[in-house]
Design a protein around this motif. Structure first.
Motif, PDB file in Angstrom:
ATOM      1  N   PRO A   1       0.818  -1.218   0.000  1.00  0.00           N
ATOM      2  CA  PRO A   1       0.000   0.000   0.000  1.00  0.00           C
ATOM      3  C   PRO A   1       0.852   1.269   0.000  1.00  0.00           C
ATOM      4  CG  PRO A   1      -0.839  -1.558   1.596  1.00  0.00           C
ATOM      5  CD  PRO A   1       0.438  -2.138   1.080  1.00  0.00           C
TER       6      PRO A   1
ATOM      7  N   VAL B   1       0.353  -4.189  -7.622  1.00  0.00           N
ATOM      8  CA  VAL B   1      -0.473  -5.182  -6.932  1.00  0.00           C
ATOM      9  C   VAL B   1      -0.068  -6.598  -7.359  1.00  0.00           C
ATOM     10  CG1 VAL B   1      -2.806  -6.080  -6.690  1.00  0.00           C
ATOM     11  CG2 VAL B   1      -2.402  -3.628  -6.589  1.00  0.00           C
TER      12      VAL B   1
ATOM     13  N   ILE C   1      -4.786 -10.123  -1.836  1.00  0.00           N
ATOM     14  CA  ILE C   1      -5.866  -9.187  -2.167  1.00  0.00           C
ATOM     15  C   ILE C   1      -7.127  -9.869  -1.680  1.00  0.00           C
ATOM     16  CG2 ILE C   1      -6.966  -7.841  -3.980  1.00  0.00           C
ATOM     17  CD1 ILE C   1      -4.458  -8.621  -5.709  1.00  0.00           C
TER      18      ILE C   1
ATOM     19  N   SER D   1     -12.569  -7.031  -2.697  1.00  0.00           N
ATOM     20  CA  SER D   1     -13.016  -7.002  -4.078  1.00  0.00           C
ATOM     21  C   SER D   1     -12.023  -6.228  -4.947  1.00  0.00           C
ATOM     22  CB  SER D   1     -14.397  -6.341  -4.137  1.00  0.00           C
ATOM     23  OG  SER D   1     -14.509  -5.560  -5.305  1.00  0.00           O
ATOM     24  N   ILE D   2     -11.640  -6.838  -6.057  1.00  0.00           N
ATOM     25  CA  ILE D   2     -10.686  -6.191  -6.952  1.00  0.00           C
ATOM     26  C   ILE D   2     -11.318  -4.987  -7.632  1.00  0.00           C
ATOM     27  CG2 ILE D   2      -9.368  -6.497  -9.087  1.00  0.00           C
ATOM     28  CD1 ILE D   2      -8.519  -9.138  -8.195  1.00  0.00           C
TER      29      ILE D   2
ATOM     30  N   LEU E   1     -11.265  -2.213  -5.254  1.00  0.00           N
ATOM     31  CA  LEU E   1      -9.873  -1.774  -5.126  1.00  0.00           C
ATOM     32  C   LEU E   1      -9.496  -0.856  -6.288  1.00  0.00           C
ATOM     33  CD1 LEU E   1      -7.137  -2.165  -3.599  1.00  0.00           C
ATOM     34  CD2 LEU E   1      -6.630  -3.956  -5.237  1.00  0.00           C
TER      35      LEU E   1
ATOM     36  N   VAL F   1      -8.511   3.033  -6.415  1.00  0.00           N
ATOM     37  CA  VAL F   1      -7.187   3.394  -6.941  1.00  0.00           C
ATOM     38  C   VAL F   1      -7.345   4.515  -7.962  1.00  0.00           C
ATOM     39  CG1 VAL F   1      -5.354   2.600  -8.484  1.00  0.00           C
ATOM     40  CG2 VAL F   1      -5.986   1.224  -6.508  1.00  0.00           C
TER      41      VAL F   1
ATOM     42  N   LEU G   1      -6.384   0.904   1.124  1.00  0.00           N
ATOM     43  CA  LEU G   1      -5.691  -0.245   0.550  1.00  0.00           C
ATOM     44  C   LEU G   1      -5.537  -1.359   1.583  1.00  0.00           C
ATOM     45  CD1 LEU G   1      -2.821   1.309  -1.583  1.00  0.00           C
ATOM     46  CD2 LEU G   1      -4.928   0.261  -2.355  1.00  0.00           C
TER      47      LEU G   1
ATOM     48  N   ILE H   1      -8.927  -3.079   2.162  1.00  0.00           N
ATOM     49  CA  ILE H   1      -9.434  -3.926   1.078  1.00  0.00           C
ATOM     50  C   ILE H   1      -8.471  -5.083   0.799  1.00  0.00           C
ATOM     51  CG2 ILE H   1     -10.097  -3.991  -1.345  1.00  0.00           C
ATOM     52  CD1 ILE H   1     -10.943  -1.120  -1.099  1.00  0.00           C
ATOM     53  N   MET H   2      -7.168  -4.779   0.716  1.00  0.00           N
ATOM     54  CA  MET H   2      -6.223  -5.827   0.320  1.00  0.00           C
ATOM     55  C   MET H   2      -5.945  -6.803   1.462  1.00  0.00           C
ATOM     56  SD  MET H   2      -3.492  -3.724  -1.957  1.00  0.00           S
ATOM     57  CE  MET H   2      -2.491  -5.163  -2.311  1.00  0.00           C
TER      58      MET H   2
ATOM     59  N   THR I   1     -13.021   7.286   1.584  1.00  0.00           N
ATOM     60  CA  THR I   1     -13.356   7.572   0.193  1.00  0.00           C
ATOM     61  C   THR I   1     -13.935   8.978   0.067  1.00  0.00           C
ATOM     62  OG1 THR I   1     -13.892   5.240  -0.045  1.00  0.00           O
ATOM     63  CG2 THR I   1     -14.600   6.701  -1.813  1.00  0.00           C
TER      64      THR I   1
END
Lengths: 368, 244
Positions: A176, A237, A248, A251-252, A255, A259, A328, A331-332, A345
């Motif tokens: 991250p 990533v 991860i 959810s990609i 993510l 990003v 990051l 989520i990751m 956010t």
């Protein structure tokens, strides 16, 4: 639209033909992730370990010998009381203290179980967890060797304690952190430099005199870097995942969406810088001091924000990368959904809006 | 002269920055196909006036028509009908000759086919076809300048504004650059040029001289020399700027 694509094409020529830009764009991300990755997950060798052996019997000496002969650890001296543990760590080079409880082999034989405590300096979190797992493995190895000769399996309870950084914050932090750093670098710095270059060369005037409107010019400048930043994010990533096993879990799609939001924020910051900077050099310095250093020092990437003096904490709270890194990590690493990162956010969206607003205002003033 | 078509019509142009008056009631006309010299010392207000004529800056007051469009409200249309070249040549060093031409053609909305055809013609005319794929940074200064001018009129504008186009070039190169300017004027493109060099002022059809935000004189070079009893434009310029 055709004009716009012509413009974007021109930007790509600039990027492709300038070796320095290419290095910054594609070299640095890879080098950086490898560097951070390998520096932190370096293999263990000759780690100084001290022993507080309260029983000093046959078994504990045997375990010590096994540990010291493994090649991973060096004898860091013997301690004689609990009080000395703290002192040994403070002196600096000791990374772990192994504490055997009193009457170790007696308890092991009579009760079938005995205790070892591993106290580890976790200020470097990754190394700490590796030290613990290596030590653990050696002890388990010794136990299974002894248990083979017995019918009643004996048990050594290993208890670990992480000194200084109990939650092991910092492990996997480099992905991250690097991502925030690199996206900041590419999006903000490269855009501000490339706009400053047009000003410096006098081509900006020509563009402004042309039928392209200022919005088209700005978007045309920004679009290529937006694309390249996304490619870089994916590279980071993927590298982090394949080479260093950074997971991860979330959810990609979420993510990548966030990003992109961060990239947008960084681009608008780059725009703002370019409205202030008169030359490429100025743009570079501004990006360095306003963006890069704070991202490295104040984002919580290397130094935990909680440990900073309050003034720096206040500063850290207005640095966008902090929120991106939280997003990051969530989520990751933790695999959480949007409901856990909506606040961050919103903050990023707010910052983006403010930066774009300011740049538009400044841009208009400059045009006058 | 007055029967000719007026392409730039400026009446009482005023531009103020706060309390500073950069352009103080400028009034002049430029005719189609004319080479109009716009002279003045640094800070006299030339750049401000050019920016307004190019649609980059909004005037404070006055009536200004450029290529038939109003400089207050129709800057977009003005931009479509003019070309612009500054002292700094405005070509991208890291693009090739052909790419630069294509880029500028593109932002003026020319089609790819049109760009390709006109590029051939242009490079042949300049005897430059062999350099087509060379980077601009590898070209000598004189060539860059000719190319920059050709690019500025590539989309066939009604007016081309040249802001000190020959800065830093030797007199011989300057002379051959002016051949291109004459050619453009013959093809009906109006040339609006600012310069420091008084020998260049002699090449213009008409010359205006700005002092402290006002137009102090406007006539043909011959007319100015007669009126101020001077042998050349240098003397005219000195006499006008000193007297006021």
């Amino acid at each position: 639209m055709k004009r716009f694509f012509g413009f974007v094409k021109k930007e790509f020529f600039h990027i492709i033909r300038d070796p320095r830009t290419l290095v910054i764009l594609f070299g640095i991300p890879i080098v950086e992730i490898m560097l951070f990755g390998y520096v932190i997950t370096n293999e263990l060798k000759d780690i100084p370990v001290a022993v507080l052996d309260k029983s000093g019997d046959e078994v504990t000496v045997e375990i010590q010998n096994k540990i010291y002969s493994s090649g991973f650890f060096l004898r860091g001296g013997n301690l004689y009381s609990e009080k000395e543990i703290e002192k040994a760590f403070r002196k600096g080079h000791i990374k772990q203290v192994i504490v055997f409880e009193a009457d170790f082999s007696e308890k092991l034989e009579k009760e079938g179980t005995a205790h070892i405590e591993l106290i580890t300096d976790a200020s470097d979190a990754n190394t700490a967890s590796m030290i613990v797992s290596y030590t653990n493995a050696i002890i388990q190895d010794y136990m299974s060797y002894r248990n083979r000769q017995l019918q009643m399996p004996l048990q050594i309870n290993v208890e670990t304690r992480m000194q200084y950084n109990p939650e092991l914050k910092g492990s996997y932090m480099f992905v991250p952190g690097t991502m925030a750093l690199i996206l900041m670098l590419i999006s903000a710095m490269m855009t501000s430099i490339s706009i400053a270059r047009e000003k410096e060369l006098g081509t900006m005037e020509i563009l402004l005199v042309s039928p392209l409107n200022p919005l088209q010019i700005v978007l045309g400048k920004v679009a290529p870097y937006f694309g390249l930043s996304i490619i870089n994010a994916i590279t980071i990533v993927t590298l982090g995942n394949l080479v260093f096993g950074v997971p991860i879990n979330g959810s990609i799609v979420l993510l990548m969406t966030l990003v992109m939001l961060f990239i947008l924020m960084a681009l608008s910051l780059g725009l703002l810088i370019s409205t202030v900077a008169k030359s490429q050099q100025q743009a570079m310095f501004l990006s360095m001091f306003v963006l890069m250093l704070p991202t490295i020092l104040l984002s919580g990437f290397i130094f935990p924000i909680e440990n900073m003096p309050w003034l720096l904490q206040v500063l850290a709270n207005i640095m966008p990368p902090k929120y991106f890194i939280i997003i990051l990590k969530n989520i990751m690493l933790k695999g959480t959904g949007f409901e856990y990162v909506w606040k961050e956010t919103l903050i990023l969206i707010g910052m983006t809006v403010v930066f774009i607003g300011l740049s538009v205002k400044k841009f208009k003033i400059r045009l006058e | 002269m007055n029967t000719r078509e007026v392409i730039i019509d400026v009446e009482n142009l005023v531009k103020k920055f706060g309390s500073f008056v950069a352009n103080d009631h400028l009034t002049f006309q430029v005719y189609k196909g004319e080479i109009f010299g716009f002279l003045g010392a640094n800070g006299a207000g030339k750049t401000t006036a050019i920016r307004i004529l190019c649609g980059l800056s909004t005037p404070t007051a006055g009536k200004i028509w450029v290529a038939g469009f109003d400089a207050f409200h129709q800057t977009e249309q003005i931009k479509r009908n003019i070309g612009y070249m500054s002292q700094r040549f405005s070509l991208y060093d890291d693009l090739t000759v052909a790419e630069n031409i294509a880029f500028y053609g593109g932002i003026y909305g020319m089609s790819r086919k049109e760009i390709k055809e006109k590029t051939e013609v242009l490079l042949n005319k300049l005897e430059f076809s062999s350099q087509k794929n060379k980077l601009i940074s590898d070209l000598p200064l004189g060539w860059k300048q000719k190319l920059a001018f050709s690019v500025a009129i590539f989309h066939n504008p009604k007016i081309v504004f040249l802001d000190e186009p020959t800065g830093g070039v030797d007199p011989i190169t300057r002379r051959s650059f002016w051949d291109l300017i004459y050619e453009a004027a013959e093809n009906g493109i109006t040339v609006f040029v600012t310069t420091h060099y008084m020998d260049e002022a002699e090449y213009c059809n008409r010359v205006s001289i700005m002092v402290d935000g006002k137009i102090a004189a406007l006539d043909t070079p011959e007319g100015l020399k007669n009126a101020w009893n001077a042998n050349n434009m240098d003397e005219v310029f000195l006499k006008i700027t000193r007297k006021l």
